[in-house]
Write a protein that holds these residues in place. Structure first.
Motif, PDB file in Angstrom:
ATOM      1  N   LEU A 113      21.600  27.477  -4.464  1.00 14.33           N
ATOM      2  CA  LEU A 113      22.978  27.382  -3.983  1.00 14.33           C
ATOM      3  C   LEU A 113      23.064  28.056  -2.627  1.00 14.33           C
ATOM      4  CD1 LEU A 113      23.355  26.981  -7.146  1.00 14.33           C
ATOM      5  CD2 LEU A 113      25.635  27.935  -6.809  1.00 14.33           C
ATOM      6  N   SER A 134      23.985  18.468  -2.444  1.00 14.38           N
ATOM      7  CA  SER A 134      25.312  18.176  -2.973  1.00 14.38           C
ATOM      8  C   SER A 134      26.296  19.287  -2.644  1.00 14.38           C
ATOM      9  CB  SER A 134      25.246  18.012  -4.506  1.00 14.38           C
ATOM     10  OG  SER A 134      26.548  17.890  -5.060  1.00 14.38           O
ATOM     11  N   ILE A 174      29.808  21.212  -3.911  1.00 14.71           N
ATOM     12  CA  ILE A 174      30.240  21.623  -5.255  1.00 14.71           C
ATOM     13  C   ILE A 174      31.723  21.350  -5.447  1.00 14.71           C
ATOM     14  CG2 ILE A 174      30.535  23.571  -6.830  1.00 14.71           C
ATOM     15  CD1 ILE A 174      28.048  24.819  -5.641  1.00 14.71           C
ATOM     16  N   TYR A 190      22.518  22.807  -3.581  1.00  7.06           N
ATOM     17  CA  TYR A 190      23.976  22.805  -3.512  1.00  7.06           C
ATOM     18  C   TYR A 190      24.413  23.584  -2.271  1.00  7.06           C
ATOM     19  CZ  TYR A 190      23.704  21.320  -8.384  1.00  7.06           C
ATOM     20  OH  TYR A 190      23.421  20.633  -9.545  1.00  7.06           O
TER      21      TYR A 190
END
Length: 497
Positions: free
Chosen positions: A346, A264, A266, A320
């Motif tokens: 992340l 995904s 952010i 992410y």
């Protein structure tokens, strides 16, 4: 300290006198307000070995915007720059032809705020200057890593900082701005050895110019799914107690029950930032923190449902990938936890301060990080989630071109209603569909969750929780907007259907 000249931003005569007593100016780089010292003094300083730069425009030490701009400009030449102590002593002229300081330093709240902020910068600077190299209290920042049964990857950073102040929902816009500035201006430690102890073996890396280090480790025995701890040691950096700095990094290995992974974005996918408008994005970052920012409606419940999968306990891994700088790693993780959004590795971007809002390499960075993730999980399919604000659809389409069997589904949140953008997305939807993958343009989380349930990605009985989460977010946003009345206008509903 190192043998390189130490750079200082000096705005007042009081600050110049102070630094003269503490530092060998013959080994310093000085950025001076015009008129601060005479031409003869400048000549003598240069003869002693100092690098002296007189700024073309005077900087008012009582105006935070001018001070911050001066810091950014000087960093282009000198990297990290020490700034002098806060408000100067009264009665000492700032520069030739200017008023005395007792005339220009009124007792105002602004003066007190600036004094506290500049004083905090300076206090840390002077303490570091006095402390021996082997006794500096540095800060190691390991980032959450990931891996498979045979290999792990992790990254981190070594900073010349004590710690970052914890923020709260009560922080003012000024405090948020100062906290953001301190993170962006954190001083890195380069050329320092890092040892990673894992599985009975030790691996070594060296921090780069940005203070970053990374490890790509092949392990001997297969790793089970779950979290694994990697012990980090910094042998070149003894702490005040004489022991080497140590830290622990966590690495996530997907569970055997995982059916797919989620990658995904952010910005404008999970967290509203209005990234298509750089000014609004900067204002949002400057006036809020992880307590006061809000996610897009329903995202938390939708991501939890994706993680649980149709079986309810699949533990599908979530990653992410963002063009936000690594400086914001801590606040972003804190934001995810506060909002009940599943936390995963992340993959952020290495940026200097002056490049924070220059995202021209946005696409290359994201594509490289997605490639890194896919390399670790060649047998896993992924659901890609992004937004239409910038290049996510184009980047994800390129991923499909390169790895058509690796992408299960693409969900794009529609945050850009421009007709030309919709036309471009229609073409990408058609291209992706030829591979058997779907690119779904979604107005909100409920729409995406309903589609995911129909496709067997999440359990149908999770849809009510996504709707409920969306209603709660709408209520929270309405309350926040009312409280924020009188501040910068909340435009978060402009680009959100």
């Amino acid at each position: 300290m190192t043998a390189n000249p130490m750079p200082f931003l000096v705005l007042t005569r009081a600050g110049f006198d102070d630094i003269s007593q503490r530092v060998d100016l013959g080994r310093a780089t000085l950025f001076l307000n015009p008129g601060l010292v005479s031409e003869d003094d400048i000549a003598r300083l240069r003869e002693s070995g100092a690098a002296v730069h007189v700024m073309g425009t005077a900087v008012d030490p009582l105006k935070p915007q001018e001070v911050q701009q001066a810091l950014l400009l000087t960093r282009k030449e000198a990297g990290s720059v020490w700034v002098e102590r806060g408000a100067p002593r009264a009665g000492i002229p700032v520069a030739t032809g200017q008023r005395a300081q007792d005339d220009i330093v009124p007792e105002t709240p602004l003066r007190h705020r600036l004094a506290r902020t500049a004083g905090a910068f300076a206090s840390n600077a002077w303490r570091l200057l006095r402390r021996p190299e082997s006794g500096r209290a540095l800060m190691a920042v390991p980032y959450l890593g990931f891996g498979n049964a045979n290999r792990i990857w992790l990254k981190g950073r070594l900073l010349d900082e004590y710690a970052f102040r914890e923020q709260s929902g009560e922080d003012s816009g000024w405090n948020n701005l100062v906290a953001l500035y301190q993170r962006l201006e954190s001083d890195e430690v380069a050329d320092s050895r890092v040892l990673a102890h894992f599985g009975g073996t030790t691996h070594e890396a060296t921090t780069d110019r940005g203070g970053y280090f990374s490890f790509d480790i092949t392990v001997g025995a297969p790793l089970a799914g779950g979290r694994h701890r990697v012990e980090l040691e910094f042998p070149d950096n003894a702490q005040p107690d004489g022991r080497p700095l140590r830290a622990v990094a966590d690495v996530i290995v997907p569970a055997e029950t995982a059916r797919f992974g989620i990658i995904s974005d952010i910005d404008d996918t999970v967290l509203w930032t209005n990234v298509t408008n750089k000014l609004n994005m900067a204002l949002m970052l400057a006036r809020t923190n992880s307590h006061t920012r809000k996610p897009f409606k329903g995202v938390a419940a939708f991501y939890r449902a994706l993680g649980d999968g149709v079986g309810g306990a699949e533990n599908n891994p979530l990653f992410y990938v963002s063009s936000s700088p690594w400086h914001l790693y801590g606040p972003l993780v804190h934001f995810l936890k506060l909002q009940g959004i599943p936390v995963g590795p992340l993959m952020l971007r290495e940026l200097s301060v002056r490049h924070v809002l220059k995202l021209n390499e946005h696409g290359n960075h994201k594509l490289e990080q997605i490639e890194r993730i896919l390399d670790f999980y060649p047998d896993m399919q992924f659901v890609l989630v992004g937004d239409s604000g910038e290049q996510d659809p184009e980047i994800y389409t390129e991923v499909v071109r390169r790895h058509p069997k690796a992408v299960r589904m693409i969900y794009i949140r529609n945050v850009n209603p421009d007709p030309s953008r919709i036309d471009a997305l229609d073409k990408l939807i058609d291209e992706v569909s030829t591979t058997g993958t779907q690119l779904i343009l979604s107005p909100d989380s409920v729409f995406a969750a309903s589609h995911a349930a129909a496709e067997g990605l999440i359990a149908v009985d999770r849809l009510p929780s996504v709707r409920s989460d969306m209603r709660q977010d709408e209520t929270a946003k309405a309350v926040a907007t009312g409280v924020a009345a009188g501040g910068v206008e909340d435009t978060s509903t402009v680009n959100e259907p």
